[in-house]
Design an enzyme around this catalytic site. Structure first.
Site, short mmCIF file in Angstrom:
data_model
loop_
_atom_site.label_atom_id
_atom_site.label_comp_id
_atom_site.label_asym_id
_atom_site.label_seq_id
_atom_site.Cartn_x
_atom_site.Cartn_y
_atom_site.Cartn_z
N GLU A 59 35.64 70.18 65.06
CA GLU A 59 35.74 71.29 64.12
C GLU A 59 34.55 72.23 64.22
OE1 GLU A 59 36.05 69.69 60.15
OE2 GLU A 59 37.16 67.99 60.93
N CYS A 72 28.93 76.93 61.98
CA CYS A 72 28.64 75.50 61.90
C CYS A 72 29.43 74.81 63.00
CB CYS A 72 29.04 74.96 60.53
SG CYS A 72 28.86 73.17 60.40
N CYS A 79 31.40 60.12 65.55
CA CYS A 79 30.00 59.83 65.31
C CYS A 79 29.86 58.31 65.17
CB CYS A 79 29.56 60.50 64.01
SG CYS A 79 27.81 60.26 63.61
N CYS A 83 27.49 56.51 58.36
CA CYS A 83 27.17 56.83 56.96
C CYS A 83 28.41 56.60 56.08
CB CYS A 83 26.67 58.27 56.82
SG CYS A 83 25.18 58.60 57.76
N CYS A 86 30.74 59.61 54.74
CA CYS A 86 31.07 60.70 55.67
C CYS A 86 32.40 60.46 56.39
CB CYS A 86 29.94 60.83 56.69
SG CYS A 86 30.19 62.15 57.87
N GLY A 129 29.18 64.78 64.23
CA GLY A 129 28.26 64.24 65.23
C GLY A 129 26.82 64.24 64.80
N GLU A 130 26.04 63.46 65.51
CA GLU A 130 24.59 63.39 65.27
C GLU A 130 23.93 64.09 66.47
OE1 GLU A 130 22.15 62.66 63.12
OE2 GLU A 130 20.84 63.10 64.81
N SER A 161 20.59 69.37 61.94
CA SER A 161 20.57 68.34 60.90
C SER A 161 20.67 66.96 61.54
CB SER A 161 21.75 68.57 59.95
OG SER A 161 21.72 67.64 58.90
N SER A 184 18.79 64.33 56.70
CA SER A 184 19.69 63.80 55.68
C SER A 184 19.04 62.59 55.06
CB SER A 184 21.03 63.43 56.32
OG SER A 184 21.61 64.58 56.89
N LEU A 185 18.56 62.74 53.84
CA LEU A 185 17.82 61.66 53.20
C LEU A 185 18.75 60.83 52.30
CD1 LEU A 185 14.96 60.50 53.08
CD2 LEU A 185 14.50 62.02 51.16
N HIS A 186 19.33 61.48 51.33
CA HIS A 186 20.38 60.90 50.47
C HIS A 186 19.97 59.74 49.55
CE1 HIS A 186 22.80 63.62 52.66
NE2 HIS A 186 23.15 62.85 53.65
N ASN A 260 31.26 65.87 48.79
CA ASN A 260 32.65 66.24 49.05
C ASN A 260 33.43 64.95 49.13
OD1 ASN A 260 32.72 69.19 49.51
ND2 ASN A 260 31.17 68.68 51.03
N CYS A 303 32.73 68.49 56.25
CA CYS A 303 32.29 67.24 56.86
C CYS A 303 33.37 66.43 57.58
CB CYS A 303 31.64 66.36 55.81
SG CYS A 303 30.54 67.25 54.72
N1 SAH Z 1 24.65 63.87 61.76
C1 SAH Z 1 23.89 64.92 61.14
C2 SAH Z 1 24.71 66.18 60.86
C3 SAH Z 1 25.92 65.97 60.08
S1 SAH Z 1 26.60 66.57 58.67
C4 SAH Z 1 23.27 64.43 59.85
O1 SAH Z 1 23.55 63.32 59.46
O2 SAH Z 1 22.46 65.14 59.28
C5 SAH Z 1 25.71 67.57 57.69
C6 SAH Z 1 25.38 66.96 56.31
O3 SAH Z 1 26.52 66.66 55.52
C7 SAH Z 1 24.56 65.69 56.40
O4 SAH Z 1 23.50 65.78 55.50
C8 SAH Z 1 25.56 64.64 55.97
O5 SAH Z 1 24.93 63.48 55.49
C9 SAH Z 1 26.33 65.40 54.90
N2 SAH Z 1 27.61 64.80 54.54
C10 SAH Z 1 28.42 64.00 55.24
N3 SAH Z 1 29.50 63.64 54.55
C11 SAH Z 1 29.39 64.25 53.35
C12 SAH Z 1 30.21 64.28 52.18
N4 SAH Z 1 31.34 63.62 52.11
N5 SAH Z 1 29.78 65.02 51.14
C13 SAH Z 1 28.62 65.70 51.19
N6 SAH Z 1 27.81 65.71 52.27
C14 SAH Z 1 28.18 64.99 53.32
#
Ligand code: SAH
Length: 321
Positions: A59, A72, A79, A83, A86, A129-130, A161, A184-186, A260, A303
């Protein structure tokens, strides 16, 4: 190709016919095609599902910010980072994308932007993807799109990212490119982060922060920390305070992403009041904080969801699921 966005050598009428014929025979201009298009009239967001030559799909999304556009794009088909929240990682990694496949996504999105009377000015590597798991092709891609003879984009308008692949961050720091890095810390603790992101077991927060410091010191660039807010999991004020303590006094900016929701995952998005309260704690501690604007929820632009939906449908039809 880059300026006129030609889609065939035949269209390049300024080239001699013999050269065009030879180019057509020996090489190819497009390595992906647009398989599906979704458009949100409300926000101007366009999501494209690209078909690759081996049947894979990825995408790309075009987002409008006032007069200019941001593209984007995806760096891998699938991937392998796992996570938990995701959609892109649900069926694992199919393969890395090539440099050409990444450039072609940008060109297709640039076509969309021009049709709407604008231009792509920035790129975010935040699709499927990463990017640091496909380091070589991603770096080649960055060098190409920033070169004057192609799209001449500025590194300052490119965001990469990562989920936190520490060796990749350190390697990127040494390239000295003035990119915007997003991490991406989360979660503010290893215990919680390891539950949400398996990569944390390999590269815990302490190591991630050291790599991040090296990145900011070498490039002078501020790093953005992405924090997806998940109801009842990582969105309490306790976590907000812990996050503030972790990042205080550093060259950091926090981007909060209300989750999301993904059909296959049990996680829920917090209520807007919770998002505001979380942001307030960070801001009061002096940490620049933004809440991600939503541009694609109505068209499953979030995502990896479109790719996943289409793939699930195809596999169901084939009786694989
Ligand atoms: N692999 C990279 C880039 C991917 S996505 C990374 O992990 O950073 C971009 C961002 O969207 C990342 O911060 C990812 O953690 C976040 N993301 C993935 N799924 C999501 C979801 N369902 N809701 C909100 N953010 C999400």
């Amino acid at each position: 190709m880059y300026q006129q966005l030609a889609t065939s050598f035949a269209a390049m009428s300024n080239l001699p016919a013999t050269l065009r014929a030879r180019l057509e025979e020996e090489t190819e201009l497009q390595v992906l095609s647009v398989g599906q298009r979704e458009h949100s009239a409300a926000t101007g967001t366009v999501k494209l599902l690209f078909s690759l030559q081996d049947g894979q799909a990825v995408e790309g999304v075009l987002m409008r910010y006032r007069k200019w556009y941001s593209a984007c794009i995806s760096s891998q088909a699938g991937c392998r980072m796992g996570c938990r929240f995701c959609a892109s990682t649900l069926t694992g990694l199919a393969r890395n994308l090539t440099q050409a496949e990444m450039v072609d996504q940008v060109l297709a999105l640039e076509r969309e932007a021009r049709e709407a009377g604008g231009r792509v000015r920035s790129i975010v590597l935040m699709g499927t993807g990463e990017p640091l798991d496909n380091y070589g092709a991603v770096l080649g891609f960055l060098r190409l799109v920033t070169s004057p003879e192609s799209l001449d984009l500025s590194y300052r308008h490119i965001s990469l990212s990562t989920c936190g692949l520490v060796p990749g961050i350190r390697r990127l720091a040494r390239e000295g490119l003035p990119l915007t890095l997003s991490v991406s810390l989360h979660a503010p603790t290893d215990e919680l982060r390891s539950q949400l992101m398996p990569v944390n077991k390999l590269y815990p927060i302490r190591e991630l922060l050291l790599a991040w410091r090296e990145y900011t010191e070498r490039t002078g660039r501020r790093v953005t920390f992405e924090y997806a807010l998940i109801a009842g999991i990582n969105d309490s004020l306790r976590e907000a305070h812990a996050l503030a303590a972790l990042l205080k006094g550093q060259l950091a900016h926090v981007n909060l992403i209300p989750l999301n929701e993904v059909a296959e995952r049990e996680f829920k998005r917090p209520r807007p009041q919770q998002v505001t309260a979380f942001a307030l704690v960070l801001r009061k501690q002096g940490i620049p904080t933004t809440v991600r604007r939503e541009l694609g929820a109505d068209i499953s632009a979030a995502c990896g969801q479109l790719r996943h939906r289409v793939f699930t449908r195809v596999s169901r039809r084939r009786g694989e699921l």
